[in-house]
Design an enzyme around this catalytic site. Structure first.
Site, PDB file in Angstrom:
ATOM      1  N   HIS A 181       0.827  -1.213   0.000  1.00 31.85           N
ATOM      2  CA  HIS A 181       0.000   0.000   0.000  1.00 31.85           C
ATOM      3  C   HIS A 181       0.858   1.258   0.000  1.00 31.85           C
ATOM      4  O   HIS A 181       2.046   1.220   0.333  1.00 31.85           O
ATOM      5  CB  HIS A 181      -0.905   0.021   1.239  1.00 31.85           C
ATOM      6  CG  HIS A 181      -2.116  -0.856   1.112  1.00 31.85           C
ATOM      7  ND1 HIS A 181      -2.084  -2.209   1.339  1.00 31.85           N
ATOM      8  CD2 HIS A 181      -3.399  -0.567   0.742  1.00 31.85           C
ATOM      9  CE1 HIS A 181      -3.292  -2.717   1.136  1.00 31.85           C
ATOM     10  NE2 HIS A 181      -4.101  -1.746   0.776  1.00 31.85           N
ATOM     11  N   LYS A 214      -0.902   5.015   4.720  1.00 30.46           N
ATOM     12  CA  LYS A 214      -1.824   4.079   5.388  1.00 30.46           C
ATOM     13  C   LYS A 214      -1.472   3.936   6.861  1.00 30.46           C
ATOM     14  O   LYS A 214      -0.298   3.754   7.209  1.00 30.46           O
ATOM     15  CB  LYS A 214      -1.791   2.722   4.676  1.00 30.46           C
ATOM     16  CG  LYS A 214      -2.828   1.755   5.199  1.00 30.46           C
ATOM     17  CD  LYS A 214      -3.057   0.607   4.235  1.00 30.46           C
ATOM     18  CE  LYS A 214      -4.049  -0.397   4.781  1.00 30.46           C
ATOM     19  NZ  LYS A 214      -5.357   0.189   5.075  1.00 30.46           N
TER      20      LYS A 214
HETATM   21  N1  LIG Z   1     -12.942  -0.525   2.065  1.00 32.03           N
HETATM   22  C1  LIG Z   1     -12.203  -0.085   1.067  1.00 32.03           C
HETATM   23  O1  LIG Z   1     -12.369  -0.487  -0.103  1.00 32.03           O
HETATM   24  C2  LIG Z   1     -11.147   0.909   1.338  1.00 32.03           C
HETATM   25  C3  LIG Z   1     -10.904   1.274   2.610  1.00 32.03           C
HETATM   26  N2  LIG Z   1      -9.964   2.206   2.898  1.00 32.03           N
HETATM   27  C4  LIG Z   1      -9.872   2.599   4.293  1.00 32.03           C
HETATM   28  O2  LIG Z   1     -10.597   3.807   4.437  1.00 32.03           O
HETATM   29  C5  LIG Z   1     -10.013   4.617   5.438  1.00 32.03           C
HETATM   30  C6  LIG Z   1      -9.671   5.977   4.858  1.00 32.03           C
HETATM   31  O3  LIG Z   1      -8.660   5.818   3.875  1.00 32.03           O
HETATM   32  P1  LIG Z   1      -8.080   7.094   3.081  1.00 32.03           P
HETATM   33  O4  LIG Z   1      -9.182   7.844   2.459  1.00 32.03           O
HETATM   34  O5  LIG Z   1      -6.971   6.591   2.245  1.00 32.03           O
HETATM   35  O6  LIG Z   1      -7.467   7.921   4.314  1.00 32.03           O
HETATM   36  P2  LIG Z   1      -7.174   9.481   4.395  1.00 32.03           P
HETATM   37  O7  LIG Z   1      -6.198   9.663   5.516  1.00 32.03           O
HETATM   38  O8  LIG Z   1      -6.848  10.025   3.061  1.00 32.03           O
HETATM   39  O9  LIG Z   1      -8.587  10.108   4.844  1.00 32.03           O
HETATM   40  C7  LIG Z   1      -9.160   9.983   6.107  1.00 32.03           C
HETATM   41  C8  LIG Z   1      -9.959  11.254   6.366  1.00 32.03           C
HETATM   42  O10 LIG Z   1     -10.707  11.090   7.562  1.00 32.03           O
HETATM   43  C9  LIG Z   1     -10.611  12.285   8.323  1.00 32.03           C
HETATM   44  N3  LIG Z   1     -10.869  11.997   9.723  1.00 32.03           N
HETATM   45  C10 LIG Z   1     -10.056  11.419  10.644  1.00 32.03           C
HETATM   46  N4  LIG Z   1     -10.678  11.323  11.832  1.00 32.03           N
HETATM   47  C11 LIG Z   1     -11.921  11.839  11.645  1.00 32.03           C
HETATM   48  C12 LIG Z   1     -13.048  12.039  12.497  1.00 32.03           C
HETATM   49  N5  LIG Z   1     -13.019  11.681  13.787  1.00 32.03           N
HETATM   50  N6  LIG Z   1     -14.153  12.610  11.972  1.00 32.03           N
HETATM   51  C13 LIG Z   1     -14.204  12.974  10.691  1.00 32.03           C
HETATM   52  N7  LIG Z   1     -13.154  12.845   9.826  1.00 32.03           N
HETATM   53  C14 LIG Z   1     -12.038  12.266  10.295  1.00 32.03           C
HETATM   54  C15 LIG Z   1      -9.184  12.754   8.074  1.00 32.03           C
HETATM   55  O11 LIG Z   1      -9.044  14.118   8.389  1.00 32.03           O
HETATM   56  P3  LIG Z   1      -7.587  14.657   8.939  1.00 32.03           P
HETATM   57  O12 LIG Z   1      -6.645  14.437   7.815  1.00 32.03           O
HETATM   58  O13 LIG Z   1      -7.845  16.086   9.273  1.00 32.03           O
HETATM   59  O14 LIG Z   1      -7.265  13.813  10.135  1.00 32.03           O
HETATM   60  C16 LIG Z   1      -9.072  12.486   6.571  1.00 32.03           C
HETATM   61  O15 LIG Z   1      -9.576  13.569   5.820  1.00 32.03           O
HETATM   62  C17 LIG Z   1      -8.802   3.809   5.958  1.00 32.03           C
HETATM   63  O16 LIG Z   1      -9.200   3.087   7.094  1.00 32.03           O
HETATM   64  C18 LIG Z   1      -8.503   2.856   4.810  1.00 32.03           C
HETATM   65  O17 LIG Z   1      -7.865   1.677   5.246  1.00 32.03           O
HETATM   66  C19 LIG Z   1      -9.238   2.790   1.923  1.00 32.03           C
HETATM   67  C20 LIG Z   1      -9.400   2.435   0.620  1.00 32.03           C
HETATM   68  C21 LIG Z   1     -10.353   1.447   0.217  1.00 32.03           C
HETATM   69  O1  LIG Z   2      -5.844   2.200   3.068  1.00 30.36           O
HETATM   70  C1  LIG Z   2      -6.052   1.840   1.888  1.00 30.36           C
HETATM   71  O2  LIG Z   2      -5.661   2.493   0.918  1.00 30.36           O
HETATM   72  C2  LIG Z   2      -6.827   0.618   1.664  1.00 30.36           C
HETATM   73  N1  LIG Z   2      -7.355   0.014   2.681  1.00 30.36           N
HETATM   74  C3  LIG Z   2      -8.153  -1.149   2.658  1.00 30.36           C
HETATM   75  C4  LIG Z   2      -7.470  -2.257   3.427  1.00 30.36           C
HETATM   76  O3  LIG Z   2      -6.888  -2.005   4.495  1.00 30.36           O
HETATM   77  O4  LIG Z   2      -7.561  -3.413   3.008  1.00 30.36           O
HETATM   78  C5  LIG Z   2      -8.614  -1.524   1.276  1.00 30.36           C
HETATM   79  C6  LIG Z   2      -7.607  -1.282   0.205  1.00 30.36           C
HETATM   80  O5  LIG Z   2      -6.599  -2.222   0.334  1.00 30.36           O
HETATM   81  C7  LIG Z   2      -7.062   0.146   0.274  1.00 30.36           C
END
Ligand SMILES: NC(=O)C1=CN([C@@H]2O[C@H](COP(=O)(O)OP(=O)(O)OC[C@H]3O[C@@H](n4cnc5c(N)ncnc54)[C@H](OP(=O)(O)O)[C@@H]3O)[C@@H](O)[C@H]2O)C=CC1
Ligand SMILES: O=C(O)C1=N[C@H](C(=O)O)C[C@H](O)C1
Length: 267
Positions: A156, A160
């Site tokens: 990744h 992350k």
């Molecule tokens: N299920 C799936 O297919 C996928 C899942 N994911 C997961 O999704 C999550 C997010 O990933 P990603 O978008 O890359 O992460 P990012 O760090 O880019 O985004 C997370 C966002 O959440 C905000 N945030 C953090 N805490 C809070 C809170 N208490 N209330 C509101 N907003 C909050 C952060 O703000 P700030 O920066 O100000 O802290 C940031 O803008 C991760 O857990 C990742 O593993 C990711 C990709 C695919």
């Molecule tokens: O953080 C990410 O980017 C992603 N998180 C998910 C995971 O933890 O499996 C899904 C995907 O791999 C992207």
């Protein structure tokens, strides 16, 4: 015409949140009614850099948002700690959570499923929304019937927070549903460097790579006598996850329990 779905997005400025905002904006029957962001309390979403022209209030606190806004579904894409809290609050307010945030343990899922069933409302926790990743996990589960030796390599981007990925853990648990426990490697194997053999989920080793330039990639490598089988999936961008998010939002409205994994709602 499909019935209107009123949505809250938590984490709208994040990598995934931005794509989810776009998805909701571009889907005719989805309406974004609020966003929950750790910053920007009191603003309108359209005032945030790069956001579409949507008039939806931004809250920095999930509880206040749920008390003030009428919504059908919460999409959470934040952090492991916030995601669990948000899911629970959404259930308390009769809003159906669709959670892509990773970091949920089996006991979190069990506890939250009991709560969803008690309240008789649907919830979806999906460690990966990409259809190709779901197939990679299903194919791995099929292969595990024939190959007992397997290791998982997940790769990744370096922003992350959690390791191993939710997808790697879910893959290991799907494989373990069909694979009898096996201690792999040499019986006298010794880790000369701590972590060299990765982490272990019921005998399956998981190796996590974090590098700039990567998005989300996983290889499930099986080994047998004189052969190996590698099943690999690559997400090149976050758009790859959005059809799965849309499917989850539409499906959660029909559920009365918590479903863990998109494979359980895919036809
Ligand atoms: N299920 C799936 O297919 C996928 C899942 N994911 C997961 O999704 C999550 C997010 O990933 P990603 O978008 O890359 O992460 P990012 O760090 O880019 O985004 C997370 C966002 O959440 C905000 N945030 C953090 N805490 C809070 C809170 N208490 N209330 C509101 N907003 C909050 C952060 O703000 P700030 O920066 O100000 O802290 C940031 O803008 C991760 O857990 C990742 O593993 C990711 C990709 C695919
Ligand atoms: O953080 C990410 O980017 C992603 N998180 C998910 C995971 O933890 O499996 C899904 C995907 O791999 C992207």
């Amino acid at each position: 015409m499909k019935e209107e779905v009123r949505l809250i997005i938590a984490g709208p400025r994040g990598n995934m949140g931005k794509e989810a905002v776009k998805l909701v904006d571009e889907t005719e029957h989805f309406v974004l009614v609020a966003a929950v962001d750790s910053k920007n309390n009191g603003k309108q979403l359209r005032e945030l850099p790069g956001m579409p022209n949507i008039d939806a209030p931004v809250y920095d606190d999930m509880k206040t948002c749920l008390e003030e806004v009428e919504a059908d579904v919460l999409i959470d894409l934040t952090t492991p700690e916030a995601g669990k809290r948000h899911l629970e609050l959404a259930l308390d307010h009769h809003v159906r959570p669709v959670v892509g945030t990773t970091g949920f343990t089996d006991s979190d899922v069990k506890r939250l499923r009991e709560k969803a069933e008690e309240k008789e409302i649907g919830a979806i926790v999906a460690p990966n929304f990409a259809v190709g990743a779901i197939l990679m996990m299903k194919f791995s589960q099929m292969a595990a019937k024939y190959f007992q030796d397997v290791e998982i390599l997940e790769m990744h981007h370096d922003r992350k927070l959690d390791a191993p990925s939710g997808t790697a853990q879910k893959t290991a648990s799907l494989i373990n549903e069909v694979r009898p426990f096996k201690k792999q490697g040499h019986p006298e194997e010794k880790e000369e460097l701590i972590g060299a053999r990765g982490g272990e989920v019921e005998g399956i080793h998981i190796h996590s790579v974090r590098l700039p330039g990567l998005v989300a990639h996983q290889e499930v490598i099986f080994g047998g006598t004189g052969q190996t089988l590698t099943i690999r999936h690559d997400s090149m961008n976050r758009q790859s996850f959005m059809p799965g998010v849309k499917l989850a939002v539409e499906s959660v409205l029909q559920l009365k329990t918590l479903v863990y994994g998109l494979e359980n709602i895919m036809e």
